[in-house]
Structure formats: C-alpha cells, structure tokens
Design an enzyme around this catalytic site. Structure first.
Site, PDB file in Angstrom:
ATOM      1  CG  HIS A   1      -5.908   4.784  -4.431  1.00  0.00           C
ATOM      2  ND1 HIS A   1      -6.590   3.612  -4.164  1.00  0.00           N
ATOM      3  CD2 HIS A   1      -6.770   5.573  -5.145  1.00  0.00           C
ATOM      4  CE1 HIS A   1      -7.798   3.688  -4.683  1.00  0.00           C
ATOM      5  NE2 HIS A   1      -7.941   4.859  -5.274  1.00  0.00           N
TER       6      HIS A   1
ATOM      7  CG  ASP B   1     -13.195   6.765  -3.158  1.00  0.00           C
ATOM      8  OD1 ASP B   1     -13.120   7.987  -3.321  1.00  0.00           O
ATOM      9  OD2 ASP B   1     -12.924   5.931  -4.057  1.00  0.00           O
TER      10      ASP B   1
ATOM     11  CG  HIS C   1     -11.602   3.838  -6.854  1.00  0.00           C
ATOM     12  ND1 HIS C   1     -12.376   4.970  -7.033  1.00  0.00           N
ATOM     13  CD2 HIS C   1     -11.282   3.389  -8.095  1.00  0.00           C
ATOM     14  CE1 HIS C   1     -12.521   5.198  -8.332  1.00  0.00           C
ATOM     15  NE2 HIS C   1     -11.877   4.253  -8.997  1.00  0.00           N
TER      16      HIS C   1
ATOM     17  CG  ASP D   1     -15.305   7.532  -6.182  1.00  0.00           C
ATOM     18  OD1 ASP D   1     -15.983   7.307  -5.163  1.00  0.00           O
ATOM     19  OD2 ASP D   1     -14.137   7.125  -6.316  1.00  0.00           O
TER      20      ASP D   1
END
Length: 378
Positions: free
Chosen positions: A208, A245, A247, A325
């Site tokens: 991120h 991931d 995200h 995740d």
C-alpha cells in the site's frame, strides 16, 4: 514474499512518469513581429526541454549511485537456505499493536513453527540488514521520509491512533525499525532468487506504500525498492508482480504506473480498502474477487489468470506477494478461502513459475538453478 527468476535477457522500456516542466512567458504591451515571437517561443521550449531532461538524468544517476553503494546486497554462504527473517521483524509496543487486526508478530511465529516442526534449521536462516535512509531514497521522497518523524503521521499509516502520543524516538525503534529490516529482506530476496532460483522473505510485502505516501500498515515501499535494485544490480529488465493479497496493491501500482518493464497481476477484493480507483488503471491484469468468494471459485480464477499472464509477459524476476488475508474468517479480507485453499494457491503459483523457468532453461541450460528449484518443489 516469494521470488522466482527466469533468466531470459530481453529489454523493454517505458518512459518513467516524471513531471514536465513548463515555462510560461508573458510579454505585455509589446508588439513583436512573428519572427521575434517564434524566436522567443523556440528558445523557451528549448530551455524547458533541456532543463527537464537534465533533471531526469540527474535523478536517475543519483538513484543508480545510491543503489550501487548500498550494503543491502551481500554474499550469502550456500549453507544458508534462501529464507530471510530477523527477530527484529516482529512489532510490539506496549500492547498497542493489538489495537489493529493486522498480526504484527506473525513472522516470528511462522519461523518458530517451521523450526519446531523440523522443516527449518534456525542456523540456516538469513538475517537481512536494515535499509538506510539512502536506501529508502531510491524510491521515497525526502519529504515523505521526513514526515515519518511525526508520530501522528506514523499512527495514521499503521492505523493505530494511540501511537501518535508516543515520542518519535520510540516509534522509530518499535515500529519503523522493524519495517526497515523487512525492507532489507525484500531487497536481498531478489538477489538470492537470481542466484538460487527462489527466495522467501518471511516479512515485507508492504504493497500500500508508494514513493510519496504510506498507509494500510505499510510505511515503506519494499516491493518498489526491490525491483529498482534488481534493475540496476542484477542485469534484470522485466519483472512481474503477482499480488494475491486480499487487498489491492495500490502502492507498487502507482510507483510503476508508466513503466512497461513491470507487469502487474493483482487479484483482490474491490469491496475493501484501499478503494484506489486511480491505481487500478495501472494494473496490467486485474482479477477482482468479491466478498464471500469461495475456495473453488478463487482457484479457478487464479488458474485462468496465470494462463493469461504467461502469454502476456515473459519475466526474468517474479515478485509474489503471498498475503494470507484471503483466509475464511479474516476480518479485513472478507473472502472464504480455506487453509488448504491457500496452500493450493501457493503451489499453483510455484508450479506455474517452475514451468516458466523450464521454458527458459531449455534455451539457456541453467541446470544448477533447475535442480535447486526441483528440490524446493519436492
């Protein structure tokens, strides 16, 4: 984070995204001939072009010099396995880390489990170096790094508000130092991957964070740094990022938005953080998996995505961000992938990479790397 290398030497470039410098010349109350106007305009444009070109060249030279003088690459004895970890990875500060659902002590537990289970010898683990300020400036701006001297800014990045109340010296030691060690691990993993055929950094994967901004528990752009080091030190010109991931990896997507040397396959849940619609425009291969996606659905989409990626791009280095995740019950990912499903996911990626490598071996006959990778897969 796991890496794979395929020694295919090809070159592909795209202009790096740089701001263009424009000069606006206003001449008031002057009546000039067309020839004079053209002359002024020509000189102005020439000056602008020259200034921009020099600025870009200077920045590129400075980046390369920083990379070449870095100590993050070092020789590793063959007695060590290409698995990188440090006890400094784990983040603990007065229990505040528990205020965020992200498990900031998972890295140590992973290695302890592997050691107790007899899979890994403690003495065979590789300890990385901490990334220095000069190392971080390869990607990050001076202003961004300076912003991390504010505990309030770090608190926003890691999404733990009470951290804003701590002295910054404590934040540097308890939060940012572990992150910088993990950055060193990710950068080193690329070097080991080229030498051994594969490498794993137990930490890292801060997808991120981009050059000018952190967020989502990501303070440094380790993936972007790793790739720039590979470009300059490993004679590598084509890199693929496989980001699995839950995200979206908006950080590296922004950093390589205008760089055709990097191909990004991002498989993510569009219904959760970071909602970065601009960064989504920079994904070469976007695979969206909505909340509630099951194991079978996920693995089918992954097989299809890998098949497409293999036809679209021929990488020399692959950076695999193997986020867990996606696990069923994870409060952030919101997917429903079983533990066995995550194992299958990783095996699919490893075997796909093995196939990509074997195609390269048939052309370059790199038998030592092939043998090492076969052992890993077994």
């Amino acid at each position: 984070m796991t890496f794979r290398v395929t020694p295919v030497i090809t070159e592909s470039t795209r202009n790096l995204g740089k701001s263009t410098l424009y000069f606006f010349l206003t001449i008031a109350a002057i009546k000039a001939s067309h020839s004079l106007y053209r002359c002024i305009r020509s000189l102005t444009m020439s000056s602008s072009s020259s200034s921009t070109s020099n600025s870009t060249a200077d920045a590129s030279t400075l980046r390369r010099n920083r990379i070449l003088s870095s100590k993050l690459y070092f020789d590793v004895p063959l007695s060590k396995v290409p698995l990188i970890y440090s006890t400094a990875y784990d983040i603990s500060f007065l229990g505040m880390e528990k205020l965020h659902p992200f498990d900031s002590s998972k890295w140590g537990r992973i290695c302890r489990f592997l050691i107790v289970d007899g899979v890994l010898d403690k003495n065979s683990i590789i300890e990385p170096l901490e990334a220095s300020k000069d190392d971080l400036l390869v990607v990050h701006t001076e202003s961004y790094l300076s912003s991390l001297k504010s505990s309030a800014n770090v608190a926003m990045i890691i999404e733990v508000p009470p951290v804003a109340l701590l002295p910054n010296c404590l934040v540097q030691q308890k939060v940012l130092y572990p992150f910088r060690k993990q950055v060193g691990g990710t950068v080193l993993a690329a070097k080991l991957a080229k030498e051994r055929g594969w490498a794993i950094n137990v930490g890292g994967g801060f997808h991120h964070c981009c050059s000018e901004r952190g967020g989502g528990f990501c303070a440094y752009a380790d993936i972007s740094l790793c790739i720039h080091y590979a470009f300059n030190r490993l004679d590598i010109s084509k890199v693929m990022i496989i980001d699995l991931d839950a995200h979206q990896g908006n950080g590296h997507e922004r950093d390589f938005s205008n760089d055709r040397r990097v191909y990004i396959l991002d498989m993510y849940n569009p219904e959760i953080y970071p909602f970065d619609h601009e960064a989504r425009r920079y994904i070469d291969q976007k695979v969206e998996v909505v909340s509630g996606t099951t194991t079978d659905e996920y693995l089918v989409k992954l097989d299809e995505a890998l098949a497409v990626a293999g036809k679209m791009f021929d990488p020399e280095l692959v950076v695999f961000n193997a986020g867990t995740d996606i696990l069923d019950g994870d409060p952030l990912g919101r997917l429903k992938i079983s533990p066995d499903g995550i194992t299958s996911r990783d095996e699919k990626v490893f075997r796909w990479l093995h196939e990509v490598q074997c195609q390269s071996y048939s052309r370059f006959d790199s038998e030592p790397l092939k043998t090492d990778l076969n052992k890993f897969l077994d």
